[in-house]
Design a protein around this motif. Structure first.
Motif, PDB file in Angstrom:
ATOM      1  N   PHE A 160      28.873   6.130  23.155  1.00  0.00           N
ATOM      2  CA  PHE A 160      29.361   7.259  22.348  1.00  0.00           C
ATOM      3  C   PHE A 160      28.362   7.741  21.301  1.00  0.00           C
ATOM      4  O   PHE A 160      28.347   8.938  20.964  1.00  0.00           O
ATOM      5  CB  PHE A 160      30.710   6.917  21.696  1.00  0.00           C
ATOM      6  N   PRO A 161      27.471   6.871  20.729  1.00  0.00           N
ATOM      7  CA  PRO A 161      26.533   7.420  19.733  1.00  0.00           C
ATOM      8  C   PRO A 161      25.583   8.464  20.307  1.00  0.00           C
ATOM      9  O   PRO A 161      25.038   9.271  19.539  1.00  0.00           O
ATOM     10  CB  PRO A 161      25.773   6.180  19.246  1.00  0.00           C
ATOM     11  N   SER A 162      25.404   8.473  21.638  1.00  0.00           N
ATOM     12  CA  SER A 162      24.527   9.502  22.220  1.00  0.00           C
ATOM     13  C   SER A 162      25.103  10.895  21.965  1.00  0.00           C
ATOM     14  O   SER A 162      24.349  11.866  21.788  1.00  0.00           O
ATOM     15  CB  SER A 162      24.347   9.259  23.722  1.00  0.00           C
ATOM     16  N   TYR A 180      23.519  13.748  14.291  1.00  0.00           N
ATOM     17  CA  TYR A 180      23.539  12.467  13.593  1.00  0.00           C
ATOM     18  C   TYR A 180      22.301  11.635  13.916  1.00  0.00           C
ATOM     19  O   TYR A 180      21.811  11.643  15.062  1.00  0.00           O
ATOM     20  CB  TYR A 180      24.778  11.657  13.984  1.00  0.00           C
ATOM     21  N   ALA A 181      21.820  10.911  12.922  1.00  0.00           N
ATOM     22  CA  ALA A 181      20.835   9.861  13.145  1.00  0.00           C
ATOM     23  C   ALA A 181      21.607   8.555  13.270  1.00  0.00           C
ATOM     24  O   ALA A 181      22.449   8.242  12.422  1.00  0.00           O
ATOM     25  CB  ALA A 181      19.852   9.790  11.984  1.00  0.00           C
ATOM     26  N   THR A 182      21.363   7.805  14.342  1.00  0.00           N
ATOM     27  CA  THR A 182      22.178   6.624  14.647  1.00  0.00           C
ATOM     28  C   THR A 182      21.323   5.363  14.602  1.00  0.00           C
ATOM     29  O   THR A 182      20.234   5.313  15.186  1.00  0.00           O
ATOM     30  CB  THR A 182      22.838   6.764  16.029  1.00  0.00           C
ATOM     31  N   TYR A 183      21.831   4.343  13.946  1.00  0.00           N
ATOM     32  CA  TYR A 183      21.082   3.098  13.764  1.00  0.00           C
ATOM     33  C   TYR A 183      21.989   1.897  13.989  1.00  0.00           C
ATOM     34  O   TYR A 183      23.123   1.868  13.494  1.00  0.00           O
ATOM     35  CB  TYR A 183      20.488   3.044  12.347  1.00  0.00           C
ATOM     36  N   ASN A 184      21.484   0.919  14.698  1.00  0.00           N
ATOM     37  CA  ASN A 184      22.225  -0.314  14.957  1.00  0.00           C
ATOM     38  C   ASN A 184      21.403  -1.502  14.489  1.00  0.00           C
ATOM     39  O   ASN A 184      20.283  -1.724  14.965  1.00  0.00           O
ATOM     40  CB  ASN A 184      22.521  -0.468  16.455  1.00  0.00           C
ATOM     41  N   GLU A 206      19.917   5.515  24.951  1.00  0.00           N
ATOM     42  CA  GLU A 206      20.634   6.776  24.755  1.00  0.00           C
ATOM     43  C   GLU A 206      21.399   6.813  23.432  1.00  0.00           C
ATOM     44  O   GLU A 206      21.572   7.886  22.841  1.00  0.00           O
ATOM     45  CB  GLU A 206      21.619   6.991  25.904  1.00  0.00           C
ATOM     46  N   SER A 207      21.860   5.650  22.971  1.00  0.00           N
ATOM     47  CA  SER A 207      22.792   5.612  21.843  1.00  0.00           C
ATOM     48  C   SER A 207      22.119   5.638  20.483  1.00  0.00           C
ATOM     49  O   SER A 207      22.653   6.228  19.540  1.00  0.00           O
ATOM     50  CB  SER A 207      23.673   4.364  21.931  1.00  0.00           C
ATOM     51  N   TRP A 208      20.974   4.982  20.356  1.00  0.00           N
ATOM     52  CA  TRP A 208      20.458   4.693  19.023  1.00  0.00           C
ATOM     53  C   TRP A 208      19.092   5.311  18.779  1.00  0.00           C
ATOM     54  O   TRP A 208      18.193   5.211  19.621  1.00  0.00           O
ATOM     55  CB  TRP A 208      20.361   3.172  18.821  1.00  0.00           C
ATOM     56  N   ASN A 209      18.937   5.913  17.599  1.00  0.00           N
ATOM     57  CA  ASN A 209      17.587   6.266  17.153  1.00  0.00           C
ATOM     58  C   ASN A 209      16.757   5.000  17.015  1.00  0.00           C
ATOM     59  O   ASN A 209      15.563   4.993  17.316  1.00  0.00           O
ATOM     60  CB  ASN A 209      17.637   6.984  15.793  1.00  0.00           C
ATOM     61  N   GLU A 210      17.414   3.941  16.553  1.00  0.00           N
ATOM     62  CA  GLU A 210      16.756   2.633  16.490  1.00  0.00           C
ATOM     63  C   GLU A 210      17.817   1.547  16.544  1.00  0.00           C
ATOM     64  O   GLU A 210      18.865   1.662  15.901  1.00  0.00           O
ATOM     65  CB  GLU A 210      15.919   2.489  15.222  1.00  0.00           C
TER      66      GLU A 210
END
Length: 610
Positions: free
Chosen positions: A102-104, A111-115, A132-136
């Protein structure tokens, strides 16, 4: 014109101002029973408690699975793992390309997505989901790396409360990695902890169980540091915070057990003043009994970004533009975890939880990751457990019904009580209707999943199965695992559907009195293992012993593990397989090695080490 442009740029908010930042603080292996704001007076969780004072505390929040990888796969996809085929712990079966994390979709909305940093997605497509999901996704990932003007979605995972800390690693390791990292005033002495009523109040149990409290306190301490960072960066007023655990507490009868102690999680959402209009649950400090499950998280995040849920998602948006009405029921599953088999399905209305075990796995099944722990070794000693508490090492009841409100430690199985007959039948029917209607592909043996995955994805295969076939498989699994033997299982042992044959064979193993001189040995390998085990148990000896040894040496890891699981259940008679078990200790497959090692340990022929 200059005045018009000035007004335009001062009145129209930037994208970042029109979208909330979202921060997830995710504890590992933690039940609400051990958090202060949920009523535990022994707990030292001041930062989580303050989040509850500022936010909304959920009293009926559930993981979809009582173990991390299958729970986290449902979180990232928004889909129940028994439909995806991802419910076996750290399995590696593929997903359809169209199922994305879903973060994709948040990224596509700016959105910038980080895990930071655990993923543990139970699929061979994990690299794709991460990409696909995370910028990092790393131990260094966080909102400080976002492009200027972008809203962020950041997940921070806290392993301080993980089972490795609370149970599995040695006490000396725990002292170095948990206790000594806590300020002295935050450490909880053994004498101050509240023990679950099913555990014996003995010094060694208190010492080991204090690890649960102190590990959660360390995670709480780390959460406090993260909240201070958010405040330091001036982001507290712009950020919605979710704080929850990935499944229930890592303790005997908790994690890996398909009851409330395995499924229930603490869950808090904090809305800053700017975004409090998004909360449908009242003022800060409120509680809600609205029923939520992990497959709700993906649709909820999409709703916050103005998107609707994707067709494959099984949950609902609990807030945001596309919030949906609460569901009356949610569903959970427990399947293979490490080397230990399982096929349990659960349903709850939030108060009552019903679980149907299609394989009679004990609440604390033999498993190296649990059995190496001092507390498990203590509980396995004779005459340690109270007669009033459930025996966690006995074969699990076919079905259980617990009242999570009046009986939060789940000591009283209500299935035999006449006052609950109607409720039992209603929940049982709801569960079975759901399994038939949804396409539960994990009712197929894992050998079959691996075979399917060479040509298709388990998800697509399960969705394409006819309702007639789904019903036939479920009805056979139901017959096989009932306490009383069904003569119809003999007929189903020669069914044209190999999966039906497999469950009929399971029924013969669980009810060896069904065996006759005419009972065939099926060709389908998973069914053949089950009937061979049943025949061996009835004293028919060498031919079936040789069959089990052949499968235990198989190149196919699913068949090999299934044979080892059957051998483990033979008790002292498993010594007849000692040479085979010792050979398996050299296997390159971790589950094979662990199963053989635990069997030899239970036979008194080997010490466990981790």
């Amino acid at each position: 014109m200059r005045i018009l442009l000035f007004l335009l740029f001062t009145v129209v908010p930037t994208f970042a101002e029109s979208q909330p930042n979202v921060l997830w603080l995710v504890l590992e292996d933690t039940s609400p029973h051990f958090i202060g704001c949920y009523g535990n007076e022994s707990a030292r969780t001041p930062n989580i408690d303050r989040l509850a004072e500022r936010g909304i505390r959920f009293t009926r929040a559930f993981a979809n699975s009582p173990v991390c990888s299958s729970a986290r796969t449902t979180i990232i996809t928004g889909t129940q793992n028994n439909l995806l085929g991802t419910g076996h712990h750290r399995s590696a079966y593929p997903l359809p390309d169209f199922i994305k994390g879903f973060p994709s979709f948040l990224r596509s909305k700016g959105y910038a997505t980080y895990n930071n940093s655990k993923t543990d997605y139970s699929t061979s497509d994990e690299p794709r989901l991460i990409r696909e999901s995370w910028n990092e996704s790393s131990g260094q990932a966080g909102w400080r790396k976002r492009p200027e003007g972008s809203p962020f979605f950041t997940v921070v995972n806290y392993n301080a409360s993980h089972q490795s800390r609370t149970m599995t690693e040695s006490y000396d390791w725990y002292k170095t990695n948990v206790l000594e990292k806590l300020p002295t005033e935050k450490r909880l002495p053994d004498s101050s902890i509240g023990l679950p009523p099913f555990l014996p109040d003995k010094p060694v149990v208190r010492r080991e169980f204090a690890r649960v409290y102190n590990s959660i306190t360390l995670a709480d301490h780390q959460i406090g540091n993260m909240l201070a960072r958010l405040e330091q960066d001036g982001l507290t007023d712009d950020t919605i915070i979710f704080c929850y655990a990935d499944h229930g507490e890592a303790m005997p009868r908790g994690k890996a057990n398909p009851i409330g102690l395995g499924y229930r999680v603490p869950f808090i959402i904090v809305f800053p003043e700017k975004w409090k209009h998004l909360s449908p649950w009242g003022e800060p400090g409120s509680t809600t009994d609205e029923l939520i499950c992990f497959d709700d998280l993906a649709p909820t995040m999409l709703s916050l970004a103005g998107e609707t849920a994707k067709p494959w998602m099984t949950g609902r948006a609990i807030l945001g533009e596309h919030r949906q009405a609460p569901r009356p029921l949610i569903f959970g599953t427990r399947n293979r975890i490490d080397e230990t088999e399982g096929c349990s399905r659960s349903v709850t209305d939030g108060r009552y939880l019903y679980t149907r075990r299609f394989l009679p796995t004990p609440e604390v099944a033999p498993m190296k990751y649990f059995d190496v722990a001092s507390i498990t070794r203590e509980l396995r000693k004779p005459d340690v457990l109270s007669d009033e508490a459930p025996d966690p090492f006995a074969p699990g009841a076919c079905e259980v019904l617990y009242d999570l409100e009046d009986d939060p430690w789940e000591l009283r199985n209500l299935t035999a009580e006449p006052a609950h007959t109607d409720r039992l039948e209603e929940l049982r029917k709801s569960l079975f209707d759901h399994l038939i209607g949804s396409g539960d592909v994990l009712l197929l043996p894992e050998f079959e999943l691996a075979r399917i995955s060479k040509k298709a994805t388990p998800y697509e295969y399960g969705q394409a199965m006819s309702e007639e076939r789904r019903r036939a498989i479920l009805e056979t699994a139901d017959l096989a695992s009932r306490p009383e033997p069904s003569p119809r299982l003999a007929e189903l042992l020669t069914d044209d559907d190999p999966v039906v044959t497999y469950w009929a064979a399971v029924g013969h193993r669980l009810h060896p009195e069904l065996l006759t001189d005419e009972t065939p040995l099926p060709e389908y390998p998973p069914a053949r293992i089950e009937v061979s085990a049943a025949c061996f148990l009835t004293g028919n000896g060498k031919p079936y012993r040789d069959e089990l040894i052949r499968f235990a040496k198989s190149d196919n890891m699913q068949l090999r593990l299934q044979a080892l699981q059957r051998i483990q259940e033979f008790g002292p008679t498993a010594l007849e397989f000692r040479e085979t078990l010792e050979a398996c200790l050299a296997s390159g497959d971790l589950n094979t090695r662990s199963s053989a090692e635990v069997t030899l340990y239970l036979l008194g022929k080997r010490k466990l080490s981790y």
